[in-house]
Design a protein around this motif. Structure first.
Motif, mmCIF file in Angstrom:
data_model
loop_
_atom_site.group_PDB
_atom_site.id
_atom_site.type_symbol
_atom_site.label_atom_id
_atom_site.label_comp_id
_atom_site.label_asym_id
_atom_site.label_seq_id
_atom_site.Cartn_x
_atom_site.Cartn_y
_atom_site.Cartn_z
ATOM 1 N N GLY A 183 3.784 3.914 3.160
ATOM 2 C CA GLY A 183 3.995 3.447 1.785
ATOM 3 C C GLY A 183 2.830 2.668 1.204
ATOM 4 N N GLU A 184 1.730 2.589 1.948
ATOM 5 C CA GLU A 184 0.577 1.801 1.462
ATOM 6 C C GLU A 184 -0.625 2.698 1.139
ATOM 7 O OE1 GLU A 184 1.082 -2.482 3.749
ATOM 8 O OE2 GLU A 184 -0.290 -1.001 4.615
ATOM 9 N N ALA A 185 -1.508 2.157 0.292
ATOM 10 C CA ALA A 185 -2.794 2.813 0.028
ATOM 11 C C ALA A 185 -3.900 1.832 0.411
ATOM 12 C CB ALA A 185 -2.901 3.179 -1.443
ATOM 13 N N LEU A 186 -4.985 2.380 0.998
ATOM 14 C CA LEU A 186 -6.148 1.533 1.293
ATOM 15 C C LEU A 186 -7.059 1.568 0.069
ATOM 16 C CD1 LEU A 186 -7.700 -0.173 3.386
ATOM 17 C CD2 LEU A 186 -8.969 1.910 3.967
ATOM 18 N N ILE A 187 -7.347 0.374 -0.468
ATOM 19 C CA ILE A 187 -8.137 0.281 -1.701
ATOM 20 C C ILE A 187 -9.504 -0.316 -1.395
ATOM 21 C CG2 ILE A 187 -8.216 -0.626 -4.063
ATOM 22 C CD1 ILE A 187 -5.780 1.178 -3.432
ATOM 23 N N VAL B 135 -2.478 -1.951 0.225
ATOM 24 C CA VAL B 135 -1.523 -2.444 -0.784
ATOM 25 C C VAL B 135 -0.331 -1.487 -0.852
ATOM 26 C CG1 VAL B 135 -1.246 -3.095 -3.219
ATOM 27 C CG2 VAL B 135 -3.497 -3.264 -2.148
ATOM 28 N N ALA B 136 0.875 -2.040 -1.008
ATOM 29 C CA ALA B 136 2.057 -1.189 -1.220
ATOM 30 C C ALA B 136 1.820 -0.331 -2.460
ATOM 31 C CB ALA B 136 3.288 -2.068 -1.411
ATOM 32 N N ALA B 137 1.982 0.986 -2.297
ATOM 33 C CA ALA B 137 1.671 1.894 -3.409
ATOM 34 C C ALA B 137 2.509 1.572 -4.641
ATOM 35 C CB ALA B 137 1.899 3.339 -2.971
ATOM 36 N N GLU B 138 3.731 1.035 -4.434
ATOM 37 C CA GLU B 138 4.583 0.746 -5.597
ATOM 38 C C GLU B 138 4.050 -0.426 -6.417
ATOM 39 O OE1 GLU B 138 8.482 -0.044 -4.034
ATOM 40 O OE2 GLU B 138 8.028 -2.155 -3.664
ATOM 41 N N GLY C 48 3.979 8.824 3.533
ATOM 42 C CA GLY C 48 5.051 8.627 2.552
ATOM 43 C C GLY C 48 4.576 8.252 1.164
ATOM 44 N N VAL C 49 3.255 8.262 0.934
ATOM 45 C CA VAL C 49 2.779 7.905 -0.411
ATOM 46 C C VAL C 49 2.578 9.178 -1.232
ATOM 47 C CG1 VAL C 49 0.871 6.905 -1.745
ATOM 48 C CG2 VAL C 49 1.656 5.787 0.352
ATOM 49 N N SER C 50 3.208 9.230 -2.378
ATOM 50 C CA SER C 50 2.958 10.360 -3.280
ATOM 51 C C SER C 50 2.492 9.802 -4.614
ATOM 52 C CB SER C 50 4.234 11.199 -3.466
ATOM 53 O OG SER C 50 5.255 10.370 -3.968
ATOM 54 N N GLY C 51 1.759 10.603 -5.360
ATOM 55 C CA GLY C 51 1.323 10.179 -6.690
ATOM 56 C C GLY C 51 0.016 9.418 -6.696
ATOM 57 N N LEU C 52 -0.569 9.162 -5.516
ATOM 58 C CA LEU C 52 -1.892 8.528 -5.452
ATOM 59 C C LEU C 52 -2.766 9.343 -4.511
ATOM 60 C CD1 LEU C 52 -1.267 4.662 -5.062
ATOM 61 C CD2 LEU C 52 -2.185 5.838 -7.070
ATOM 62 N N SER C 53 -4.055 9.514 -4.845
ATOM 63 C CA SER C 53 -4.968 10.298 -4.003
ATOM 64 C C SER C 53 -6.284 9.562 -3.879
ATOM 65 C CB SER C 53 -5.260 11.659 -4.642
ATOM 66 O OG SER C 53 -4.098 12.254 -5.102
ATOM 67 N N PRO C 54 -7.042 9.842 -2.785
ATOM 68 C CA PRO C 54 -8.367 9.243 -2.654
ATOM 69 C C PRO C 54 -9.199 9.491 -3.921
ATOM 70 C CG PRO C 54 -7.758 10.323 -0.623
ATOM 71 C CD PRO C 54 -6.686 10.663 -1.623
ATOM 72 N N GLY C 55 -9.892 8.447 -4.360
ATOM 73 C CA GLY C 55 -10.724 8.562 -5.561
ATOM 74 C C GLY C 55 -10.042 8.040 -6.820
#
Ligand SMILES: NC(=O)c1ccc[n+]([C@@H]2O[C@H](COP(=O)([O-])OP(=O)(O)OC[C@H]3O[C@@H](n4cnc5c(N)ncnc54)[C@H](OP(=O)(O)O)[C@@H]3O)[C@@H](O)[C@H]2O)c1
Length: 324
Positions: free
Chosen positions: A28-32, A100-103, A75-82
């Protein structure tokens, strides 16, 4: 990666610059990759152990950021690298990479730069929640904003005008009040040189003021409550002056008025979808020129202590941003 670390509670000069491993995004997280991280007054409290949130050591300050998605966890949808994004982390953004939690992230629209985007989430998010959901402000009502040139104060002037209010900006210096007028305030009060109660009595007229937005507290809270009119709303946002005021409850009775708390950070966790929708609106309003997201200064990450001291010393108008 480079990171500013708080290893024990203390003043800004106790923060350390360290070289540590970059995190991996969990479910559920994205690396920023952080391009800009914004500071708030509460960062001065969180590193001193004087805030309601006490993260485990070592932690980084800075609750909000803008940057680029490097990778996403399961489990993360709607966000992609870049993807260019902005969001809220609570703490931990004063570093080169953060998971960061994608939500808690929204994509940046075209035309919104990282530095202004970094500082949009907390102050404007808090303020739209405060004025609309908690204050139920209506067009034509009078809004008093204390600490009006600070981060939340500036957001309250701009969003108050957007919602159709007449805005009375109150601050401690004429320079800050010129800044407040330039961002839309209709009336101003210098509460260092003028008695706040007298000034608000004059500007509120027979009816009194409808809503008070108070991120300062201390000696200004009670005169502001006394200036409310019938069924007015006093919004408890913060205590930058340090002292938590005690309000005589007979004032609430005599005016049939409300003292309403605002705890935006917890609201974002209880209502993540409403929060994301609201942040998309705020980003769009910024691109459309309705909100300034004014950046007072940008500091390199290694000068985080100086940036925090500028906030604690009341030298900032708008936001302070760190560039990793
Ligand atoms: N409730 C929530 O959900 C929420 C969300 C975000 C922030 N907050 C709180 O809101 C408050 C303001 O945050 P902010 O980021 O807007 O802060 P800020 O940018 O530093 O602005 C705070 C303002 O408070 C005034 N102030 C009066 N006495 C002060 C003192 N002794 N030290 C520092 N400032 C003083 C200053 O204006 P003058 O010099 O004009 O008086 C300053 O511009 C903080 O207490 C923060 O924790 C609450």
């Amino acid at each position: 990666m480079k990171a500013i670390l708080c290893t024990h509670f203390g003043p800004p000069e106790d923060l350390e610059m360290a070289d540590i491993a970059a995190p991996q995004p969990g479910p559920g997280e994205a690396l920023i990759r952080v391009r800009a991280a914004a500071l708030n007054f509460f960062d001065t409290l969180i590193i001193a152990g004087k805030y309601q949130n006490k993260p485990p050591f070592p932690f980084s300050p800075a609750a909000e950021l803008a940057g680029i998605v490097e990778t996403v966890g399961p489990g993360v949808s709607g966000l992609s690298p870049g993807d260019r994004v902005m969001g809220y982390t609570g703490w931990g953004a004063a570093r080169e990479y953060v998971a960061v939690a994608a939500e808690q992230l929204v994509k940046l629209p075209e035309g919104l730069d990282f530095e202004r985007a970094a500082g949009l989430t907390v102050t404007y998010g808090t303020t739209i929640y405060a004025l609309r959901e908690r204050g139920q402000i209506k067009a034509g009502e009078t809004l008093v904003v204390l600490g009006a040139s600070g981060g939340t104060g500036l957001a309250a002037i701009e969003l108050g005008k957007m919602l159709g209010a007449r805005v009375i900006a109150c601050a401690s210096s004429d320079e800050k009040l010129v800044f407040a007028r330039a961002h839309g305030a209709d009336e101003t009060v210098n509460y260092t040189s003028e008695n706040l109660r007298d000034a608000l009595k004059r500007l509120g007229g027979d009816r009194g003021v409808d809503v008070v937005y108070d991120p300062v507290g201390g000696p200004y809270a009670e005169p502001a409550v006394r200036s409310l009119g019938w069924e007015g709303r006093y919004l408890v946002v913060g205590f930058a002056a340090g002292e938590i005021p005690k309000i005589p409850l007979n004032l609430a009775l005599l005016k049939s008025c409300d003292i309403r708390g605002v705890l935006w950070g917890t609201w974002t966790k209880r209502e993540p979808q409403a929060q994301r929708a609201l942040m998309s609106d705020i980003a769009r309003w910024c691109v459309e020129g309705k909100l300034s997201a004014h950046v007072h200064a940008v500091y390199p990450l290694e000068e985080t202590a100086a940036a925090l001291k500028a906030i604690a010393d009341r030298k900032v108008m708008g936001k302070i941003v760190l560039r990793p």
